[in-house]
Write a protein that holds these residues in place. Structure first.
Motif, PDB file in Angstrom:
ATOM      1  N   TRP A 160       0.852  -1.136   0.139  1.00 55.35           N
ATOM      2  CA  TRP A 160      -0.067   0.075  -0.029  1.00 55.35           C
ATOM      3  C   TRP A 160       0.922   1.368   0.009  1.00 55.35           C
ATOM      4  CZ3 TRP A 160      -4.617  -0.455  -1.760  1.00 55.35           C
ATOM      5  CH2 TRP A 160      -5.503  -1.388  -1.314  1.00 55.35           C
ATOM      6  N   VAL A 161       2.247   1.074  -0.544  1.00 54.03           N
ATOM      7  CA  VAL A 161       2.902   2.463  -0.581  1.00 54.03           C
ATOM      8  C   VAL A 161       2.335   3.045  -1.574  1.00 54.03           C
ATOM      9  CG1 VAL A 161       5.299   2.959  -1.547  1.00 54.03           C
ATOM     10  CG2 VAL A 161       5.016   1.468   0.492  1.00 54.03           C
ATOM     11  N   VAL A 162       2.338   4.535  -1.700  1.00 55.78           N
ATOM     12  CA  VAL A 162       1.764   5.163  -2.466  1.00 55.78           C
ATOM     13  C   VAL A 162       2.636   5.358  -3.863  1.00 55.78           C
ATOM     14  CG1 VAL A 162       1.209   7.854  -3.146  1.00 55.78           C
ATOM     15  CG2 VAL A 162       0.729   6.850  -0.923  1.00 55.78           C
ATOM     16  N   GLU A 163       2.013   5.212  -5.007  1.00 55.78           N
ATOM     17  CA  GLU A 163       2.770   5.148  -6.271  1.00 55.78           C
ATOM     18  C   GLU A 163       2.715   6.417  -6.939  1.00 55.78           C
ATOM     19  OE1 GLU A 163       0.775   2.247  -8.739  1.00 55.78           O
ATOM     20  OE2 GLU A 163       1.395   0.381  -7.325  1.00 55.78           O
ATOM     21  N   ALA A 164       3.695   6.669  -7.832  1.00 48.16           N
ATOM     22  CA  ALA A 164       3.845   7.904  -8.229  1.00 48.16           C
ATOM     23  C   ALA A 164       2.878   8.563  -9.101  1.00 48.16           C
ATOM     24  CB  ALA A 164       4.993   8.009  -9.283  1.00 48.16           C
ATOM     25  N   ASN A 165       1.862   7.861  -9.747  1.00 49.36           N
ATOM     26  CA  ASN A 165       0.611   8.291 -10.396  1.00 49.36           C
ATOM     27  C   ASN A 165      -0.527   8.432  -9.487  1.00 49.36           C
ATOM     28  OD1 ASN A 165       0.036   5.482  -9.790  1.00 49.36           O
ATOM     29  ND2 ASN A 165      -0.553   5.229 -12.064  1.00 49.36           N
ATOM     30  N   GLU A 166      -0.518   8.195  -8.047  1.00 52.20           N
ATOM     31  CA  GLU A 166      -1.504   8.452  -7.328  1.00 52.20           C
ATOM     32  C   GLU A 166      -1.189   9.406  -5.879  1.00 52.20           C
ATOM     33  OE1 GLU A 166      -2.653   4.608  -6.252  1.00 52.20           O
ATOM     34  OE2 GLU A 166      -0.587   4.343  -4.955  1.00 52.20           O
ATOM     35  N   ASP A 167      -0.018   9.886  -6.167  1.00 55.62           N
ATOM     36  CA  ASP A 167       0.678  10.530  -4.998  1.00 55.62           C
ATOM     37  C   ASP A 167      -0.065  12.041  -4.719  1.00 55.62           C
ATOM     38  OD1 ASP A 167       2.165  11.561  -2.505  1.00 55.62           O
ATOM     39  OD2 ASP A 167       4.075  11.389  -3.949  1.00 55.62           O
ATOM     40  N   LEU A 168      -0.676  12.206  -3.343  1.00 53.09           N
ATOM     41  CA  LEU A 168      -1.362  13.475  -3.118  1.00 53.09           C
ATOM     42  C   LEU A 168      -0.315  14.566  -2.646  1.00 53.09           C
ATOM     43  CD1 LEU A 168      -4.464  12.078  -1.498  1.00 53.09           C
ATOM     44  CD2 LEU A 168      -3.972  12.568  -3.879  1.00 53.09           C
ATOM     45  N   PHE A 169       0.837  14.142  -2.310  1.00 54.30           N
ATOM     46  CA  PHE A 169       1.686  15.007  -1.438  1.00 54.30           C
ATOM     47  C   PHE A 169       2.480  15.898  -2.471  1.00 54.30           C
ATOM     48  CE2 PHE A 169       1.025  11.962   1.679  1.00 54.30           C
ATOM     49  CZ  PHE A 169       0.644  12.651   2.743  1.00 54.30           C
ATOM     50  N   ASP A 170       3.365  16.893  -2.081  1.00 55.50           N
ATOM     51  CA  ASP A 170       4.371  17.602  -2.858  1.00 55.50           C
ATOM     52  C   ASP A 170       4.130  17.853  -4.369  1.00 55.50           C
ATOM     53  OD1 ASP A 170       5.493  17.578  -0.378  1.00 55.50           O
ATOM     54  OD2 ASP A 170       6.439  15.406  -1.106  1.00 55.50           O
ATOM     55  N   LYS A 171       2.981  18.268  -4.728  1.00 50.37           N
ATOM     56  CA  LYS A 171       2.492  18.503  -6.078  1.00 50.37           C
ATOM     57  C   LYS A 171       2.044  19.904  -6.301  1.00 50.37           C
ATOM     58  CE  LYS A 171       1.357  13.724  -7.322  1.00 50.37           C
ATOM     59  NZ  LYS A 171       2.728  13.505  -8.412  1.00 50.37           N
ATOM     60  N   ASP A 172       2.302  20.495  -7.514  1.00 51.29           N
ATOM     61  CA  ASP A 172       1.767  21.548  -8.045  1.00 51.29           C
ATOM     62  C   ASP A 172       0.372  21.444  -8.160  1.00 51.29           C
ATOM     63  OD1 ASP A 172       1.329  23.705 -10.476  1.00 51.29           O
ATOM     64  OD2 ASP A 172       2.451  24.670  -9.107  1.00 51.29           O
ATOM     65  N   ILE A 173      -0.419  22.415  -8.636  1.00 55.69           N
ATOM     66  CA  ILE A 173      -1.819  22.234  -8.639  1.00 55.69           C
ATOM     67  C   ILE A 173      -1.970  21.634 -10.262  1.00 55.69           C
ATOM     68  CG2 ILE A 173      -2.255  24.610  -9.804  1.00 55.69           C
ATOM     69  CD1 ILE A 173      -4.915  24.420  -8.437  1.00 55.69           C
TER      70      ILE A 173
END
Length: 684
Positions: A593-606
């Motif tokens: 259940w580690v967050v994958e890159a294509n579903e990451d909610l953290f550290d992103k620009d809008i």
């Protein structure tokens, strides 16, 4: 010799031309002292103004020179949660004092436990008797520049500030050529406050609608009953009601003087308010009531010929299920409307008694479905309204209600009284009460419900350098549709904000200084508390508790497991293979259940959230009206499946405790010191 003389002349000529070019460029550059660009929300930027439900954000500020009147940036650090924002900026260098000089100064950002956690350079110019500031965007929300009076200021603030309904007044026209008179009513709101005992003070009242500043006025202690905001004035800025209004009160020495610290009222809802907790949960074949209440009276124009009322339509507001076109079928809701009574001009005295117009309305919904269906499932009821006549009467038309989710369930209550917890270390416990350890670094999906389009991510780190094994949560991201709320205290971050705010379907409430509750549209609640561990080290972590709803029955996944009243399958990996054996450290399950890159909610620009689906395109069943029973029929045979236009959205507010009640907020470190003193006192 000749060559040397020629070269010297060339250099002198070049230097002269350069000097002339610089002088010409300076003449062409506008003088910053002449700027007309005023910085917004100056009344909220004072160090004594605590962050409210609408924190200031200078992240989108355009780099330019700004006029700030007679105010200046403070040269001493303000408190966290002051200046109308979470992270205020101040300057730690002296301001220029010589006219027409420009100084480069350091702007510091206040964060948890650090008065200058981040800094950048800005420029300040001293004009004749004021300063102008060249400001640049801040590093993120919620952060903003702080400003205060350059000279003496009245330090006190008023108390007991609130907004309430005041009265209904009428404008009457002259008779037309047929002798008909039009009486146009409008309601007034009043900004209540307790004035200071000092005589001869003025009070500046500023009115806001849905976070936007609308108008200001100045009153005295003896004329404060005129601190009003009329529906006629609202009509110049909004088309319909169902809006949030609030006011601020500032103490002024004179009507022309610069205002000083202000006090803000709680938000006041203007329109027809939904009192029921959402979603509405009822059993198959059951019934329920949605409770609504007007917060201001319904008013509409009256036409009169002498003493005779000429209006052909009754003076009442119809509240009904919205008519919707779905898959070629018309969901018609007008035939099961509820009435909100108003009064014509001859009966206008009725408005003086609130119980004549603000009674609770019970809108009945029923379910008659006896066929089997996949439960739990969501059906949506959409309400709207007719309008009255006249400028103010039309504002009651097509009221923008939020979508009302109806959660229909079988007589199963396995979700009730349950919770999933991830507490400092982190000690995990699933919805079905299975305890285990997740001592791993990284980002994890704590909870996900794909059918309800919502999820919770957490980020783990080493708790403290004293220990080598325990991991703690340092960041949480809660998502519902295309809306994300985050608390991030990892690696010196101190973010509490909405990185994505498009759907606006969840409600965030600050219950206490270090306790937040997030209410998701399905009824699921996420609680985040900020705590210090080990005690006395100043190291902060997050504890997360998720309280499920009927929508999570058999639909949840992630580290919280599947909510189905059986813990044996809680350690099911992401690929839904056979559940892992029940052990204390099920690392294989946790890593799945580690967050994958294509579903990451953290550290992103809008702009990087394109992978997230909106609630607006969610396929739903809509309730329709039963004209025989005059009720809203919410069934799987009558409901129509469609992609529909969503109702009114929730603002991206962080609501204060007691819904919108706001109080002074303190630094978490200040709060911890206070708690330590209390414990030390008890230990004596």
């Amino acid at each position: 010799m000749v060559c040397y003389h020629w070269c010297s002349l060339s250099k002198s000529y070049i230097l002269l031309m350069l000097f002339l070019c610089i002088q010409y460029a300076e003449l062409q550059t506008p003088d910053p002292c002449d700027t007309t660009e005023a910085l917004n929300d100056m009344n909220k930027r004072h160090p004594t103004y605590q962050m409210d439900a609408t924190p200031l954000c200078d992240y989108d500020l355009v780099k330019k020179w700004y006029s700030v009147g007679s105010k200046v940036m403070p040269t001493t650090a303000p408190d966290l949660l002051s200046c109308g924002t979470l992270y205020p900026y101040w300057i730690k260098d002296p301001l220029p004092t010589v006219t027409n000089t420009i100084a480069e100064v350091t702007a510091c950002k206040v964060e948890f436990g650090d008065t200058c956690a981040k800094d950048h350079k800005i420029r300040v110019k001293k004009c004749n008797d004021f300063l102008v500031f060249e400001l640049i965007p801040t590093t993120g929300c919620s952060s903003a520049y702080c400003f205060e009076r350059a000279d003496g200021c009245i330090p006190q603030t008023v108390t007991d500030v609130s907004v309430s309904y005041q009265n209904v007044m009428w404008d009457s026209s002259l008779p037309n050529n047929r002798g008909i008179v039009r009486h146009s009513p409008y309601f007034n709101l009043i900004c209540n406050f307790a004035p200071l005992p000092t005589p001869n003070l003025n009070y500046k009242i500023t009115w806001y609608i849905d976070k936007k500043e609308i108008q200001t006025q100045v009153v005295t202690s003896s004329t404060r009953n005129k601190a009003t905001f009329s529906a006629k004035e609202m009509a110049n800025h909004i088309e319909t009601l169902n809006v949030w209004v609030h006011c601020t009160v500032e103490v002024m020495g004179s009507t022309t003087g610069t205002s000083c610290p202000s006090k803000e009222s709680p938000l006041f809802f203007v329109g027809v308010k939904i009192l029921s907790e959402l979603p509405i949960v009822m059993n198959r074949g059951g019934r329920a009531f949605i409770k609504l209440q007007p917060t201001v009276p319904f008013v509409t124009d009256t036409l009169m010929l002498g003493n005779i009322v000429l209006d052909a339509t009754p003076v009442e507001l119809d509240l009904f299920a919205k008519t919707t076109q779905c898959n070629g079928a018309l969901v018609n809701g007008f035939s099961c409307s509820k009435k909100i009574k108003g009064f014509p001009y001859p009966d206008r005295v009725q408005y003086d008694t609130p119980t004549n117009w603000n009674q609770v309305i019970n809108y009945e919904i029923v379910n008659e479905n006896t066929a089997a269906f996949d439960i739990p499932h969501l059906i949506t009821l959409q309400l709207t309204s007719t309008s009255g006549s006249g400028v103010v009467g039309h504002m009651f038309g097509k009221l923008p209600f939020p979508d009302l989710p109806i959660q229909m369930v079988e007589d199963k209550n396995s979700w009730k009284g349950k919770s999933c917890t991830a507490l400092t270390d982190p000690h995990m416990r699933t919805f079905d009460n299975l305890g285990y350890e997740c001592q791993l670094d990284g980002k994890f999906i704590l909870y996900r419900n794909t059918e309800s389009n919502q999820e919770v991510h957490v980020k783990h780190r080493l708790c403290h350098r004293w220990y080598s094994v325990p991991r703690c949560i340092c960041a949480v991201a809660v998502r519902a549709g295309r809306q994300i709320f985050t608390i991030d205290i990892c690696q010196g971050n101190r973010y509490i904000n909405f990185p994505l705010c498009e759907d606006e379907v969840m409600k965030v409430v600050r219950e206490q200084d270090k306790l937040y509750k997030i209410y998701l549209p399905s009824g699921t609640t996420v609680q985040i508390s900020i705590r210090e561990w080990p005690w006395g080290t100043g190291t902060l972590h997050l504890d997360v508790t998720i309280y499920p709803s009927a929508a999570d029955e058999g639909k949840s996944e992630g580290l919280c497991g599947s909510l189905d009243n059986s813990y044996h399958n809680d350690l099911t990996r992401r690929n839904h293979a056979q559940p892992d054996p029940i052990v204390t450290y099920p690392d294989g399950f946790s890593r799945s259940w580690v967050v994958e890159a294509n579903e990451d909610l953290f550290d992103k620009d809008i702009n990087e959230y394109g992978f997230i689906n909106s609630m607006s395109i969610t396929n739903r069943l809509l309730c329709e009206c039963n004209p025989t029973s005059k009720t809203a029929l919410c069934t799987y045979t009558a409901g129509k499946t469609c992609y529909y236009e969503r109702g009114r959205k929730l603002q991206c507010f962080i609501f204060g405790e007691n819904k919108f009640d706001k109080r002074r907020k303190r630094s978490i470190y200040e709060l911890d010191k206070t708690e330590q003193k209390k414990k030390q006192h008890k230990a004596r």
